[in-house]
Motif scaffolding. Structure first.
Motif, mmCIF file in Angstrom:
data_model
loop_
_atom_site.group_PDB
_atom_site.id
_atom_site.type_symbol
_atom_site.label_atom_id
_atom_site.label_comp_id
_atom_site.label_asym_id
_atom_site.label_seq_id
_atom_site.Cartn_x
_atom_site.Cartn_y
_atom_site.Cartn_z
ATOM 1 N N GLY A 131 19.260 41.405 0.101
ATOM 2 C CA GLY A 131 17.828 41.683 -0.010
ATOM 3 C C GLY A 131 17.465 43.121 0.271
ATOM 4 N N LEU A 155 16.014 36.874 -6.131
ATOM 5 C CA LEU A 155 16.411 37.421 -4.839
ATOM 6 C C LEU A 155 17.182 38.727 -4.958
ATOM 7 N N GLY A 206 21.105 38.252 -6.435
ATOM 8 C CA GLY A 206 21.059 38.412 -4.992
ATOM 9 C C GLY A 206 22.396 38.039 -4.382
ATOM 10 N N PRO A 346 13.834 32.437 0.882
ATOM 11 C CA PRO A 346 15.258 32.245 1.165
ATOM 12 C C PRO A 346 15.533 32.194 2.669
#
Length: 372
Positions: A131, A155, A206, A346
Protein backbone atom coordinates in the motif's frame (compact mmCIF):
# COMPACT_ATOMS: atom_id res chain seq x y z
CA UNK A 1 -5.61 30.63 -13.08
CA UNK A 2 -5.49 27.52 -15.18
CA UNK A 3 -2.62 25.22 -15.98
CA UNK A 4 -2.27 22.29 -18.33
CA UNK A 5 -1.15 18.86 -17.29
CA UNK A 6 -1.38 17.13 -13.94
CA UNK A 7 1.49 14.64 -14.27
CA UNK A 8 3.34 15.33 -11.03
CA UNK A 9 1.84 18.68 -10.04
CA UNK A 10 -0.35 17.11 -7.36
CA UNK A 11 2.73 15.92 -5.51
CA UNK A 12 4.50 19.29 -5.67
CA UNK A 13 1.68 21.65 -4.72
CA UNK A 14 1.33 22.46 -0.99
CA UNK A 15 -2.04 20.74 -0.65
CA UNK A 16 -1.78 19.30 2.85
CA UNK A 17 -4.98 20.14 4.69
CA UNK A 18 -6.43 21.91 1.62
CA UNK A 19 -9.85 21.22 0.11
CA UNK A 20 -9.27 19.89 -3.41
CA UNK A 21 -12.06 19.03 -5.84
CA UNK A 22 -11.49 16.63 -8.73
CA UNK A 23 -14.12 16.88 -11.46
CA UNK A 24 -14.65 13.81 -13.61
CA UNK A 25 -13.28 10.29 -13.73
CA UNK A 26 -11.07 9.88 -16.79
CA UNK A 27 -8.34 7.25 -16.83
CA UNK A 28 -5.91 9.58 -15.00
CA UNK A 29 -8.31 10.62 -12.22
CA UNK A 30 -7.58 7.67 -9.87
CA UNK A 31 -3.84 8.41 -9.99
CA UNK A 32 -4.42 12.13 -9.36
CA UNK A 33 -6.75 11.44 -6.42
CA UNK A 34 -4.32 8.90 -4.96
CA UNK A 35 -1.45 11.38 -5.24
CA UNK A 36 -3.50 14.11 -3.59
CA UNK A 37 -4.38 11.82 -0.68
CA UNK A 38 -0.71 10.91 -0.26
CA UNK A 39 0.10 14.62 -0.16
CA UNK A 40 -2.44 15.18 2.63
CA UNK A 41 -5.26 16.91 0.74
CA UNK A 42 -8.95 16.68 1.64
CA UNK A 43 -10.42 15.41 -1.61
CA UNK A 44 -13.90 15.69 -3.07
CA UNK A 45 -14.70 13.99 -6.39
CA UNK A 46 -17.57 14.96 -8.68
CA UNK A 47 -18.29 12.26 -11.25
CA UNK A 48 -21.48 10.84 -12.71
CA UNK A 49 -19.78 7.48 -13.38
CA UNK A 50 -16.81 7.26 -10.99
CA UNK A 51 -14.12 4.64 -11.45
CA UNK A 52 -14.45 1.68 -9.11
CA UNK A 53 -11.21 2.71 -7.41
CA UNK A 54 -12.73 6.10 -6.52
CA UNK A 55 -15.95 4.48 -5.30
CA UNK A 56 -13.90 2.26 -3.02
CA UNK A 57 -12.00 5.25 -1.58
CA UNK A 58 -15.35 6.86 -0.81
CA UNK A 59 -16.68 3.69 0.84
CA UNK A 60 -13.58 3.65 3.05
CA UNK A 61 -14.16 7.27 4.04
CA UNK A 62 -10.96 8.52 2.40
CA UNK A 63 -12.66 10.90 -0.03
CA UNK A 64 -16.05 12.55 -0.50
CA UNK A 65 -17.77 11.41 -3.69
CA UNK A 66 -20.74 13.10 -5.36
CA UNK A 67 -22.16 11.23 -8.34
CA UNK A 68 -23.30 14.24 -10.32
CA UNK A 69 -22.10 16.80 -12.85
CA UNK A 70 -20.02 19.84 -11.96
CA UNK A 71 -21.94 22.97 -10.99
CA UNK A 72 -20.70 26.55 -10.95
CA UNK A 73 -21.16 26.78 -7.19
CA UNK A 74 -18.67 23.93 -6.67
CA UNK A 75 -15.77 26.33 -7.10
CA UNK A 76 -16.74 28.05 -3.87
CA UNK A 77 -16.00 24.97 -1.74
CA UNK A 78 -12.50 24.27 -3.04
CA UNK A 79 -9.02 25.68 -2.62
CA UNK A 80 -7.84 23.91 -5.75
CA UNK A 81 -9.58 22.24 -8.69
CA UNK A 82 -8.60 19.43 -11.05
CA UNK A 83 -10.57 18.88 -14.26
CA UNK A 84 -10.53 15.25 -15.42
CA UNK A 85 -13.76 14.71 -17.33
CA UNK A 86 -12.07 13.08 -20.31
CA UNK A 87 -13.48 15.76 -22.63
CA UNK A 88 -10.92 18.47 -23.38
CA UNK A 89 -13.50 21.16 -24.13
CA UNK A 90 -15.31 20.49 -20.85
CA UNK A 91 -12.07 20.56 -18.89
CA UNK A 92 -11.18 23.92 -20.47
CA UNK A 93 -14.63 25.28 -19.61
CA UNK A 94 -14.22 24.24 -15.97
CA UNK A 95 -10.74 25.78 -15.86
CA UNK A 96 -12.04 29.05 -17.30
CA UNK A 97 -14.88 29.19 -14.76
CA UNK A 98 -12.36 28.58 -11.97
CA UNK A 99 -10.16 31.39 -13.30
CA UNK A 100 -13.07 33.81 -13.17
CA UNK A 101 -13.52 32.97 -9.50
CA UNK A 102 -9.80 33.37 -8.79
CA UNK A 103 -9.38 29.63 -8.23
CA UNK A 104 -6.36 27.68 -9.46
CA UNK A 105 -7.43 24.84 -11.75
CA UNK A 106 -5.31 22.13 -13.32
CA UNK A 107 -6.90 20.82 -16.49
CA UNK A 108 -5.89 17.37 -17.66
CA UNK A 109 -3.64 16.96 -20.64
CA UNK A 110 -4.57 14.39 -23.24
CA UNK A 111 -1.47 12.19 -22.87
CA UNK A 112 0.59 11.66 -25.98
CA UNK A 113 0.32 7.93 -26.54
CA UNK A 114 3.35 6.08 -27.75
CA UNK A 115 3.02 4.90 -31.35
CA UNK A 116 1.67 1.43 -31.82
CA UNK A 117 4.11 -1.14 -33.10
CA UNK A 118 3.70 -3.93 -35.59
CA UNK A 119 5.40 -6.42 -33.30
CA UNK A 120 3.73 -7.92 -30.24
CA UNK A 121 4.07 -6.06 -26.98
CA UNK A 122 4.42 -7.69 -23.58
CA UNK A 123 2.80 -7.93 -20.17
CA UNK A 124 4.73 -7.23 -16.98
CA UNK A 125 3.07 -8.41 -13.77
CA UNK A 126 4.24 -6.01 -11.06
CA UNK A 127 3.65 -6.53 -7.36
CA UNK A 128 2.96 -3.05 -6.01
CA UNK A 129 3.56 -3.84 -2.35
CA UNK A 130 1.23 -3.54 0.65
CA UNK A 131 0.00 0.00 0.00
CA UNK A 132 2.68 2.52 0.93
CA UNK A 133 4.09 3.72 -2.44
CA UNK A 134 7.55 3.77 -0.86
CA UNK A 135 7.44 -0.03 -0.70
CA UNK A 136 7.11 -0.38 -4.46
CA UNK A 137 10.33 -1.99 -5.68
CA UNK A 138 12.91 -0.21 -7.85
CA UNK A 139 12.27 -2.74 -10.64
CA UNK A 140 8.53 -2.12 -10.35
CA UNK A 141 8.97 1.64 -10.65
CA UNK A 142 11.17 1.21 -13.72
CA UNK A 143 8.61 -1.03 -15.39
CA UNK A 144 5.84 1.49 -14.73
CA UNK A 145 7.97 4.24 -16.20
CA UNK A 146 8.16 2.29 -19.48
CA UNK A 147 4.47 1.33 -19.58
CA UNK A 148 2.08 2.31 -22.33
CA UNK A 149 -0.84 0.86 -20.38
CA UNK A 150 -1.24 0.19 -16.65
CA UNK A 151 -4.01 -2.19 -15.60
CA UNK A 152 -4.38 -1.49 -11.90
CA UNK A 153 -6.05 -3.27 -9.00
CA UNK A 154 -7.89 -1.65 -6.11
CA UNK A 155 -5.09 -2.19 -3.58
CA UNK A 156 -2.24 -1.20 -5.89
CA UNK A 157 -0.37 2.07 -5.17
CA UNK A 158 -2.40 3.95 -7.80
CA UNK A 159 -1.46 7.37 -6.41
CA UNK A 160 2.18 6.76 -7.34
CA UNK A 161 1.24 6.49 -11.02
CA UNK A 162 0.69 10.23 -11.26
CA UNK A 163 4.43 10.71 -10.90
CA UNK A 164 5.90 7.41 -12.12
CA UNK A 165 3.77 6.82 -15.24
CA UNK A 166 2.48 10.26 -16.31
CA UNK A 167 1.91 9.24 -19.95
CA UNK A 168 0.48 5.77 -19.49
CA UNK A 169 -3.15 4.91 -20.03
CA UNK A 170 -4.51 3.75 -16.66
CA UNK A 171 -7.26 1.14 -16.65
CA UNK A 172 -9.05 0.61 -13.34
CA UNK A 173 -10.04 -3.04 -12.86
CA UNK A 174 -10.81 -2.83 -9.14
CA UNK A 175 -12.77 -5.62 -7.52
CA UNK A 176 -14.74 -4.09 -4.66
CA UNK A 177 -15.78 -6.55 -1.90
CA UNK A 178 -19.52 -6.96 -2.30
CA UNK A 179 -19.62 -4.29 -5.02
CA UNK A 180 -18.38 -3.41 -8.50
CA UNK A 181 -15.85 -5.68 -10.09
CA UNK A 182 -14.15 -6.40 -13.39
CA UNK A 183 -14.41 -10.09 -14.20
CA UNK A 184 -11.16 -12.00 -14.48
CA UNK A 185 -11.86 -13.18 -18.03
CA UNK A 186 -12.27 -9.54 -19.09
CA UNK A 187 -8.97 -8.61 -17.45
CA UNK A 188 -7.18 -11.46 -19.20
CA UNK A 189 -8.61 -10.41 -22.56
CA UNK A 190 -7.65 -6.79 -21.93
CA UNK A 191 -4.01 -7.67 -21.22
CA UNK A 192 -3.75 -9.79 -24.35
CA UNK A 193 -5.47 -7.22 -26.56
CA UNK A 194 -3.16 -4.36 -25.57
CA UNK A 195 -0.03 -6.49 -25.79
CA UNK A 196 -0.98 -7.74 -29.26
CA UNK A 197 -1.37 -4.08 -30.29
CA UNK A 198 2.34 -3.67 -29.57
CA UNK A 199 2.04 -2.01 -26.19
CA UNK A 200 3.99 -2.57 -22.99
CA UNK A 201 1.33 -3.45 -20.43
CA UNK A 202 1.99 -3.38 -16.70
CA UNK A 203 -0.46 -5.40 -14.63
CA UNK A 204 -0.16 -3.59 -11.30
CA UNK A 205 -1.32 -5.47 -8.22
CA UNK A 206 -1.29 -4.91 -4.49
CA UNK A 207 1.21 -6.92 -2.47
CA UNK A 208 2.76 -9.68 -4.57
CA UNK A 209 0.89 -10.69 -7.69
CA UNK A 210 1.51 -14.38 -7.09
CA UNK A 211 0.19 -14.39 -3.49
CA UNK A 212 -3.62 -14.53 -3.77
CA UNK A 213 -3.32 -12.05 -6.63
CA UNK A 214 -4.28 -14.33 -9.53
CA UNK A 215 -1.06 -13.33 -11.25
CA UNK A 216 -0.38 -16.93 -12.15
CA UNK A 217 -3.71 -17.20 -13.95
CA UNK A 218 -3.05 -14.04 -15.94
CA UNK A 219 0.47 -15.12 -16.85
CA UNK A 220 -0.88 -18.50 -17.99
CA UNK A 221 -3.55 -16.91 -20.21
CA UNK A 222 -1.05 -14.50 -21.76
CA UNK A 223 1.53 -17.21 -22.51
CA UNK A 224 -1.16 -19.40 -24.07
CA UNK A 225 -2.05 -16.45 -26.31
CA UNK A 226 1.56 -16.05 -27.40
CA UNK A 227 2.20 -12.90 -25.33
CA UNK A 228 5.55 -12.43 -23.61
CA UNK A 229 5.22 -12.18 -19.83
CA UNK A 230 7.61 -10.88 -17.19
CA UNK A 231 7.08 -10.96 -13.44
CA UNK A 232 8.39 -8.45 -10.91
CA UNK A 233 7.68 -9.69 -7.37
CA UNK A 234 6.30 -7.33 -4.75
CA UNK A 235 6.39 -7.05 -0.97
CA UNK A 236 3.55 -9.25 0.25
CA UNK A 237 1.12 -7.67 2.71
CA UNK A 238 0.93 -11.07 4.45
CA UNK A 239 4.34 -10.26 5.94
CA UNK A 240 4.56 -6.49 5.55
CA UNK A 241 1.32 -5.54 7.33
CA UNK A 242 2.24 -7.45 10.52
CA UNK A 243 5.78 -6.06 10.33
CA UNK A 244 4.41 -2.52 10.10
CA UNK A 245 2.57 -3.27 13.36
CA UNK A 246 5.82 -4.60 14.90
CA UNK A 247 4.51 -8.16 14.76
CA UNK A 248 7.06 -10.64 13.33
CA UNK A 249 5.46 -13.65 11.68
CA UNK A 250 8.34 -15.73 13.03
CA UNK A 251 10.29 -15.17 16.25
CA UNK A 252 12.88 -17.34 17.94
CA UNK A 253 11.37 -19.11 20.91
CA UNK A 254 7.80 -18.47 19.78
CA UNK A 255 7.33 -20.10 16.38
CA UNK A 256 9.37 -21.70 13.65
CA UNK A 257 7.10 -20.97 10.72
CA UNK A 258 3.96 -19.33 9.41
CA UNK A 259 1.04 -20.33 7.21
CA UNK A 260 -0.78 -17.86 4.97
CA UNK A 261 -4.42 -18.66 4.25
CA UNK A 262 -7.11 -16.98 2.19
CA UNK A 263 -10.26 -16.40 4.23
CA UNK A 264 -12.45 -15.17 1.39
CA UNK A 265 -14.86 -18.07 1.94
CA UNK A 266 -15.96 -19.47 5.34
CA UNK A 267 -14.81 -22.92 6.51
CA UNK A 268 -18.09 -24.67 5.66
CA UNK A 269 -18.30 -23.24 2.15
CA UNK A 270 -18.05 -25.80 -0.69
CA UNK A 271 -15.17 -23.82 -2.20
CA UNK A 272 -13.10 -23.88 1.00
CA UNK A 273 -10.10 -26.23 0.71
CA UNK A 274 -8.38 -25.31 4.00
CA UNK A 275 -8.16 -27.99 6.69
CA UNK A 276 -8.66 -25.76 9.73
CA UNK A 277 -8.33 -28.68 12.14
CA UNK A 278 -4.85 -29.42 10.79
CA UNK A 279 -4.04 -25.73 10.80
CA UNK A 280 -5.03 -25.45 14.46
CA UNK A 281 -2.51 -28.19 15.29
CA UNK A 282 0.33 -26.95 13.06
CA UNK A 283 1.99 -24.88 15.80
CA UNK A 284 2.86 -22.10 13.34
CA UNK A 285 1.77 -18.49 13.04
CA UNK A 286 -1.49 -18.25 11.08
CA UNK A 287 -1.85 -15.28 8.74
CA UNK A 288 -5.34 -14.74 7.32
CA UNK A 289 -5.86 -12.66 4.20
CA UNK A 290 -9.25 -11.39 2.97
CA UNK A 291 -10.86 -12.72 6.13
CA UNK A 292 -12.71 -9.71 7.59
CA UNK A 293 -16.19 -10.92 6.62
CA UNK A 294 -15.58 -14.52 7.73
CA UNK A 295 -13.36 -13.99 10.77
CA UNK A 296 -15.94 -15.25 13.29
CA UNK A 297 -16.49 -18.50 11.37
CA UNK A 298 -12.75 -19.04 10.87
CA UNK A 299 -11.84 -18.48 14.52
CA UNK A 300 -14.66 -20.85 15.53
CA UNK A 301 -13.22 -23.53 13.22
CA UNK A 302 -9.77 -23.05 14.77
CA UNK A 303 -11.23 -23.31 18.28
CA UNK A 304 -13.10 -26.46 17.28
CA UNK A 305 -9.83 -27.78 15.88
CA UNK A 306 -8.18 -27.48 19.29
CA UNK A 307 -6.40 -24.13 19.20
CA UNK A 308 -6.49 -22.56 22.66
CA UNK A 309 -9.01 -19.72 23.16
CA UNK A 310 -6.32 -17.56 24.78
CA UNK A 311 -4.03 -17.71 21.73
CA UNK A 312 -2.97 -14.12 20.94
CA UNK A 313 -4.47 -12.57 17.82
CA UNK A 314 -4.27 -9.24 16.02
CA UNK A 315 -5.95 -7.59 13.04
CA UNK A 316 -4.00 -4.96 11.10
CA UNK A 317 -6.23 -2.74 8.97
CA UNK A 318 -4.76 -0.61 6.16
CA UNK A 319 -1.30 -1.93 6.94
CA UNK A 320 1.64 0.40 6.05
CA UNK A 321 -0.75 3.25 5.20
CA UNK A 322 -1.24 6.46 7.17
CA UNK A 323 -4.54 5.18 8.55
CA UNK A 324 -3.14 1.87 9.81
CA UNK A 325 -4.98 0.47 12.84
CA UNK A 326 -4.17 -2.55 15.00
CA UNK A 327 -6.76 -4.46 17.02
CA UNK A 328 -5.41 -6.97 19.54
CA UNK A 329 -7.31 -9.63 21.44
CA UNK A 330 -7.22 -13.42 21.72
CA UNK A 331 -8.56 -16.11 19.42
CA UNK A 332 -11.89 -16.32 21.23
CA UNK A 333 -12.58 -12.57 21.06
CA UNK A 334 -10.70 -11.19 18.05
CA UNK A 335 -13.69 -11.38 15.69
CA UNK A 336 -15.87 -9.41 18.11
CA UNK A 337 -13.06 -6.92 18.73
CA UNK A 338 -12.59 -6.35 15.01
CA UNK A 339 -16.32 -5.92 14.52
CA UNK A 340 -16.50 -3.45 17.43
CA UNK A 341 -13.64 -1.48 15.89
CA UNK A 342 -15.49 -1.40 12.54
CA UNK A 343 -12.55 -2.98 10.73
CA UNK A 344 -13.01 -3.09 6.96
CA UNK A 345 -10.90 -4.57 4.18
CA UNK A 346 -8.04 -4.49 3.51
CA UNK A 347 -6.96 -6.13 6.73
CA UNK A 348 -4.53 -8.87 7.75
CA UNK A 349 -5.15 -11.14 10.74
CA UNK A 350 -2.32 -12.77 12.69
CA UNK A 351 -3.01 -15.64 15.09
CA UNK A 352 -0.32 -17.18 17.27
CA UNK A 353 2.19 -16.34 19.98
CA UNK A 354 3.80 -13.61 17.86
CA UNK A 355 0.55 -11.62 17.89
CA UNK A 356 1.13 -11.08 21.60
CA UNK A 357 4.77 -10.11 21.16
CA UNK A 358 5.67 -6.54 22.15
CA UNK A 359 9.24 -5.44 21.32
CA UNK A 360 11.16 -4.41 24.40
CA UNK A 361 9.12 -6.56 26.72
CA UNK A 362 9.46 -10.13 27.84
CA UNK A 363 7.10 -12.57 26.19
CA UNK A 364 4.36 -12.43 28.80
CA UNK A 365 0.78 -13.67 28.63
CA UNK A 366 -1.47 -11.65 26.31
CA UNK A 367 -3.56 -10.12 29.13
CA UNK A 368 -0.44 -8.80 30.81
CA UNK A 369 0.86 -7.34 27.56
CA UNK A 370 -2.40 -5.54 26.81
CA UNK A 371 -2.67 -4.10 30.32
CA UNK A 372 1.00 -3.07 30.42
Amino acid sequence: MADGGSGDIALRLPVRGRAVTVVGSDDRAPAVVGALLSAGATVTVLAVRPAAYLSDLAERGLITLWQRDFEATDVEAADLLFAHTGVAATDRRIAELARRHGLFCIAADQPARRPERERNGRVIVVGGGPGDPGLLTVAGREALGRADVVVADRLAPVGALNDIAPQAQIIDVSKIPGGRRTEQDDINAMLIEHARAGRTVVRLKGGDGFVFGRGGEEADECVRAGVTVEVIPGVSSAIAAPAAALIPVTHRGLTQGFTVVSGHVPPEHPDCTVDYTALARANTTIVLMMAVANLAEITRALLDGGLAPGTPAAVIADGTLAGQRVVRADLATIAAAARSAAVRPPATTVIGAVAGFVPGRACRPLAAQLSG
